[in-house]
Design an enzyme around this catalytic site. Structure first.
Site, PDB file in Angstrom:
ATOM      1  N   TYR A  63      -7.250 162.729 110.560  1.00 56.75           N
ATOM      2  CA  TYR A  63      -6.877 163.850 109.702  1.00 56.75           C
ATOM      3  C   TYR A  63      -7.664 163.807 108.389  1.00 56.75           C
ATOM      4  O   TYR A  63      -8.243 164.826 107.965  1.00 56.75           O
ATOM      5  CB  TYR A  63      -5.376 163.808 109.425  1.00 56.75           C
ATOM      6  CG  TYR A  63      -4.913 164.777 108.364  1.00 56.75           C
ATOM      7  CD1 TYR A  63      -4.948 166.149 108.574  1.00 56.75           C
ATOM      8  CD2 TYR A  63      -4.424 164.314 107.139  1.00 56.75           C
ATOM      9  CE1 TYR A  63      -4.524 167.041 107.598  1.00 56.75           C
ATOM     10  CE2 TYR A  63      -3.998 165.195 106.166  1.00 56.75           C
ATOM     11  CZ  TYR A  63      -4.049 166.555 106.396  1.00 56.75           C
ATOM     12  OH  TYR A  63      -3.626 167.427 105.420  1.00 56.75           O
ATOM     13  N   THR A  80      -6.441 167.564 100.609  1.00 54.19           N
ATOM     14  CA  THR A  80      -5.379 166.577 100.690  1.00 54.19           C
ATOM     15  C   THR A  80      -5.764 165.232 100.080  1.00 54.19           C
ATOM     16  O   THR A  80      -6.954 164.906  99.964  1.00 54.19           O
ATOM     17  CB  THR A  80      -5.007 166.349 102.175  1.00 54.19           C
ATOM     18  OG1 THR A  80      -4.087 165.273 102.294  1.00 54.19           O
ATOM     19  CG2 THR A  80      -6.234 165.997 102.995  1.00 54.19           C
ATOM     20  N   GLY A 128       2.736 178.741 106.756  1.00 47.72           N
ATOM     21  CA  GLY A 128       3.051 177.378 106.365  1.00 47.72           C
ATOM     22  C   GLY A 128       3.783 177.309 105.038  1.00 47.72           C
ATOM     23  O   GLY A 128       4.085 178.330 104.406  1.00 47.72           O
ATOM     24  N   GLN A 129       4.065 176.075 104.600  1.00 46.78           N
ATOM     25  CA  GLN A 129       4.858 175.887 103.381  1.00 46.78           C
ATOM     26  C   GLN A 129       4.210 176.532 102.162  1.00 46.78           C
ATOM     27  O   GLN A 129       4.859 177.279 101.424  1.00 46.78           O
ATOM     28  CB  GLN A 129       5.042 174.394 103.120  1.00 46.78           C
ATOM     29  CG  GLN A 129       5.996 173.690 104.071  1.00 46.78           C
ATOM     30  CD  GLN A 129       6.135 172.221 103.722  1.00 46.78           C
ATOM     31  OE1 GLN A 129       5.157 171.551 103.415  1.00 46.78           O
ATOM     32  NE2 GLN A 129       7.348 171.720 103.769  1.00 46.78           N
ATOM     33  N   LYS A 148     -10.480 166.554 107.107  1.00 43.33           N
ATOM     34  CA  LYS A 148     -10.280 167.306 105.859  1.00 43.33           C
ATOM     35  C   LYS A 148     -11.444 167.064 104.900  1.00 43.33           C
ATOM     36  O   LYS A 148     -11.872 167.998 104.192  1.00 43.33           O
ATOM     37  CB  LYS A 148      -8.957 166.933 105.213  1.00 43.33           C
ATOM     38  CG  LYS A 148      -7.727 167.476 105.942  1.00 43.33           C
ATOM     39  CD  LYS A 148      -7.690 169.001 105.983  1.00 43.33           C
ATOM     40  CE  LYS A 148      -7.417 169.601 104.616  1.00 43.33           C
ATOM     41  NZ  LYS A 148      -7.330 171.087 104.672  1.00 43.33           N
TER      42      LYS A 148
END
Length: 290
Positions: free
Chosen positions: A134, A102, A10-11, A138
């Protein structure tokens, strides 16, 4: 010391591999290398590869925010169960876990309702009912990490990009080449975060052994809306920023509600002795101006 990065494709995982200090053994693990949702696979991997003093940076996450609304089981498997499996492994062996989370964990109002706060979120401002699946998964993942490994460090970030294909910045650049006018939401406020800046901050966290057992916030400094970010992208590319037009979230309904306000305070990060991340405009310039 070895540093293992789950979600290594991933990033942030790729940025960690690209910015690692000389001499630091950084091993990126894609989902094909290690399926964090498989408890037995994580236990086998930890017995074969992990030692006390090693570090796991958990970047593995189900981040398809809209898809999560209709596939909560898949989001839970990665964001909750996967996080728990890694925390169990790190605690059992005496390794260090750094878990990425997040801005979506906060239960503030979703756009298009105006935000009812203007002060950046501190780590303890979390309630219990984020508006999206989401966000709820998280937050549950954070709690699972804390339950299994109280010494783990949880790092929340937001609006991460590299400028490549698929992220917001890259998408704006592509659309600017295809369209005369871009319409972008202007009622969601946050802090765009350049993945390499976040990665460098995470390396400092690891090298200084800072923030054990803490929840920290790490984003580029400052705040803007998606509309403001899009205008800055065009300006840095030498294009007319007035080609970007503002709209509201209600004009573009999505399955998952988006936070109206998700600016994260840097005080926990700097209070742990870590350098603040650069201003978001400077970071964007570094990403786009070569």
């Amino acid at each position: 010391m070895r540093v293992y990065v789950t979600g290594g494709a991933g990033q942030v995982g790729r940025a960690l591999a690209a910015t690692g200090p000389d001499g630091m053994a950084c091993v990126g693990l894609s989902s094909a290398d290690l399926d964090v949702t498989d408890a037995d696979a994580v236990r086998r991997w930890s017995r074969e590869h992990l030692a006390g003093g090693d570090v796991i940076v958990n970047c593995a996450a189900y981040t398809r925010v809209d898809d999560a609304e209709s596939d909560a089981a898949a989001a839970t498997a990665v964001n909750v169960d996967g996080a728990a499996h890694l925390a169990e492994a790190s605690a059992a062996i005496g390794a260090r876990l750094v878990h990425l989370s997040t801005d979506y964990v906060f239960d503030g109002p979703a756009a298009p309702r105006p935000p009812d706060r203007t002060a950046p979120y501190e780590p303890d401002d979390v309630g219990g009912d984020p508006p999206s699946v989401y966000g709820r998964t998280k937050l549950a993942g954070e709690r699972a990490v804390r339950a299994h490994d109280p010494a783990a460090t949880i790092v929340r970030t937001a609006w991460v990009y590299t400028g490549g294909d698929g992220d917001f910045v890259g998408t704006m650049r592509r659309l600017a080449a295809e369209r005369d006018v871009l319409t972008v939401v202007d009622d969601q406020l946050g802090s765009p975060t350049y993945a390499p800046d976040l990665a460098r901050g995470l390396w400092q966290l690891i090298e200084q052994d800072a923030g054990r057992g803490a929840v920290l916030h790490a984003t580029n400094a400052g705040q803007t809306t998606w509309y403001g970010l899009a205008r800055e992208v065009l300006a840095l590319d030498g294009l007319d920023p007035d080609r970007v037009r503002p709209c509201t979230t209600a004009d573009f309904p999505r399955p998952a509600p988006r936070p109206a306000y998700s600016v994260l305070s840097p005080r926990s990060w700097t209070g742990a002795g870590l350098a603040p991340l650069p201003d978001w405009r400077d970071a964007l310039r570094a990403a786009l101006v070569r």
